[in-house]
Design a protein around this motif. Sequence first.
Motif, PDB file in Angstrom:
ATOM      1  N   GLN A 111     -59.290 124.318  87.113  1.00 34.74           N
ATOM      2  CA  GLN A 111     -59.106 122.970  87.679  1.00 34.74           C
ATOM      3  C   GLN A 111     -58.247 122.076  86.790  1.00 34.74           C
ATOM      4  OE1 GLN A 111     -63.096 121.638  88.473  1.00 34.74           O
ATOM      5  NE2 GLN A 111     -63.122 122.550  90.500  1.00 34.74           N
ATOM      6  N   CYS A 112     -57.979 122.540  85.588  1.00 36.08           N
ATOM      7  CA  CYS A 112     -57.104 121.769  84.697  1.00 36.08           C
ATOM      8  C   CYS A 112     -55.652 122.230  84.792  1.00 36.08           C
ATOM      9  CB  CYS A 112     -57.590 121.896  83.247  1.00 36.08           C
ATOM     10  SG  CYS A 112     -59.036 120.877  82.887  1.00 36.08           S
ATOM     11  N   ASN A 157     -52.247 116.614  84.516  1.00 34.51           N
ATOM     12  CA  ASN A 157     -52.410 115.297  83.882  1.00 34.51           C
ATOM     13  C   ASN A 157     -53.858 114.869  83.783  1.00 34.51           C
ATOM     14  OD1 ASN A 157     -49.714 115.022  83.512  1.00 34.51           O
ATOM     15  ND2 ASN A 157     -49.374 113.872  85.399  1.00 34.51           N
ATOM     16  N   TYR A 158     -54.734 115.544  84.507  1.00 32.05           N
ATOM     17  CA  TYR A 158     -56.136 115.152  84.420  1.00 32.05           C
ATOM     18  C   TYR A 158     -56.741 115.588  83.086  1.00 32.05           C
ATOM     19  CZ  TYR A 158     -55.397 114.986  89.480  1.00 32.05           C
ATOM     20  OH  TYR A 158     -54.909 114.739  90.737  1.00 32.05           O
ATOM     21  N   CYS A 159     -56.248 116.683  82.543  1.00 33.07           N
ATOM     22  CA  CYS A 159     -56.864 117.264  81.347  1.00 33.07           C
ATOM     23  C   CYS A 159     -55.992 117.165  80.100  1.00 33.07           C
ATOM     24  CB  CYS A 159     -57.192 118.744  81.586  1.00 33.07           C
ATOM     25  SG  CYS A 159     -58.362 119.012  82.930  1.00 33.07           S
ATOM     26  N   GLY A 160     -54.797 116.664  80.237  1.00 30.09           N
ATOM     27  CA  GLY A 160     -53.940 116.573  79.063  1.00 30.09           C
ATOM     28  C   GLY A 160     -52.619 115.929  79.423  1.00 30.09           C
ATOM     29  N   ASN A 161     -51.779 115.863  78.399  1.00 25.47           N
ATOM     30  CA  ASN A 161     -50.466 115.265  78.581  1.00 25.47           C
ATOM     31  C   ASN A 161     -49.449 116.190  77.933  1.00 25.47           C
ATOM     32  OD1 ASN A 161     -48.340 113.518  79.003  1.00 25.47           O
ATOM     33  ND2 ASN A 161     -48.744 112.364  77.135  1.00 25.47           N
TER      34      ASN A 161
END
Lengths: 362, 181
Positions: free
Chosen positions: A150-151, A197-201
């Motif tokens: 999901q990431c 973008n939910y889990c990192g950049n």
Amino acid sequence: MAVPGASLVPILLLGLGTCLAASPSPKGVECILFNEEYMTCTWGSGQTLTANYSLYYWYENKLPVVECQQYLWDRSVRIGCRFEQSEIIQFQAFYVRVNASCNGQTLEIPSNRMELQNLVKPEAPVNLTIHNMSGNQLQLTWSSPYPKEQCLEHVVKYKSNKDTSWTNQEVKGVIFSFPSVDYEKYYTFYVRSKINNYCGNTQLWSEWSVPVFWGNNSTSKGSSGPERPRSPRRPRSVLTVSPRLVAGVAEEQLQWFWIHTVLIPIASCLLLLVLVVLLVRMERVWVIIMPRIPNPSKNFDDLFITHNGDFQVRWLPWLTTPLSWWQLPTPLTPLCPSRNGSESLKMLWRVSSPTTVKASAT
Amino acid sequence: MSHAFFRSIFRVLPLLLVLSPVNSSSCTMGNKTTEIRVKYENILSHDIEELVNMSAEYRDRCCKNKRHEHSKVFFCNDTQEIGSLQSMACNMLRFFNKQKINKEFRRKAALVSCGTLQVLQCKCERHKKEKVCTQVNAPNNEDTETVEQPKKKCNQEFCELKENISSLRSCWNKFEKIISR
């Protein structure tokens, strides 16, 4: 991608003077987390570096400063450091310092602040599988070695043997639907992944997956030479559809096409025509569908002959029930021929049934 | 001897009262991770992304790689991500009235803070801060002039806000990663 350590580059050259004077500039410290399993921080190659380098690292809230336990070497020169999973902490500021020593001189060079969750490079997707759906649709599915699906976000790259360029399509899940496929073409599909973008950049995409093919390849001989990116660490999983099987499927599809679009409509039309002909020919059925218009001319044969067809009939409006002639209120007078034009012959109609009309003239 | 004993007892008791942990989070969405994830992914993450992009546009050289000594630093503590997000969001609300910062930027920052508090169903310890959320969501009828950022002087408040935004975003990333499959 040169990442927060680019400021090390000129300092490495200038600070150490003759040691690195003749060398081209190294790329800078570049740290990458491979699938969150291990990390490498590299600063160059053995061709360009000649000094003795040491790497120290620490996290913002966790001291002390620790030296790299596992250096990466190239031509007897340290070019990077490998970090195992136990040494990696995400979502905490990470700092690196590289010490360069040459001819007894040592220079400490700090790096910029890094956040390791933004340096994750997932592994390439595997198990690419094509499913045939109804309505000329294809469905491509895959799985990822990265633990948190999901990431991830994905991109599917595909083209046919008759296309000149690749088409890229962003996908959020692990299913890609190809809406309209041409059975005459031969398709190639690749997939790659990135932390969303939910889990990192991060901008670090994985390598492209091993490709999967679909379609009729009988006319094309190596026309679309797909690249084969390497995934050396994990076993490959490839599904390739054989040309014979594909040809058999295409032929069967063609047969169904002819049946649906040609044979069935023609048969339907013929059947309809036969039914219409039968209908017209069978008078008993025809009469029911198209009842004949009543023609009371036969009942007036005598009058017709007598007056040469020149007589008038008026319907008595007050008559709602059948009456016999003796029930009429006034005597009837015969109608004179139309030469006079002013008198009318009153006719009595006895309606005995809805379909037959019986008339009597008095 | 006895008076010394009682003195020590009386000293300890008030200390216990003062130091009694008031760590209980005032957030009520703790276990509803699915609902949080949906709201974060569909709504809040886009606002955070916009805020980060705005933050990157307002370049300030003195903020680059420099942690300000007097700035309050919030960490996204392990197993306490919701509490950390609450603290960060409540802290960010105080920048809403800082006139030295661009009006639209601080309004957006307040919007993200209020959104965070709403998604997690949290309240700030100082209840005045939540009044900012009603102002943020209300139509903007104020005619207050925006004080332009002085170009030469380093704006510490602006740099501090940027750090807060970065921390908040990272903490959301961490939380999302934990609750995702």
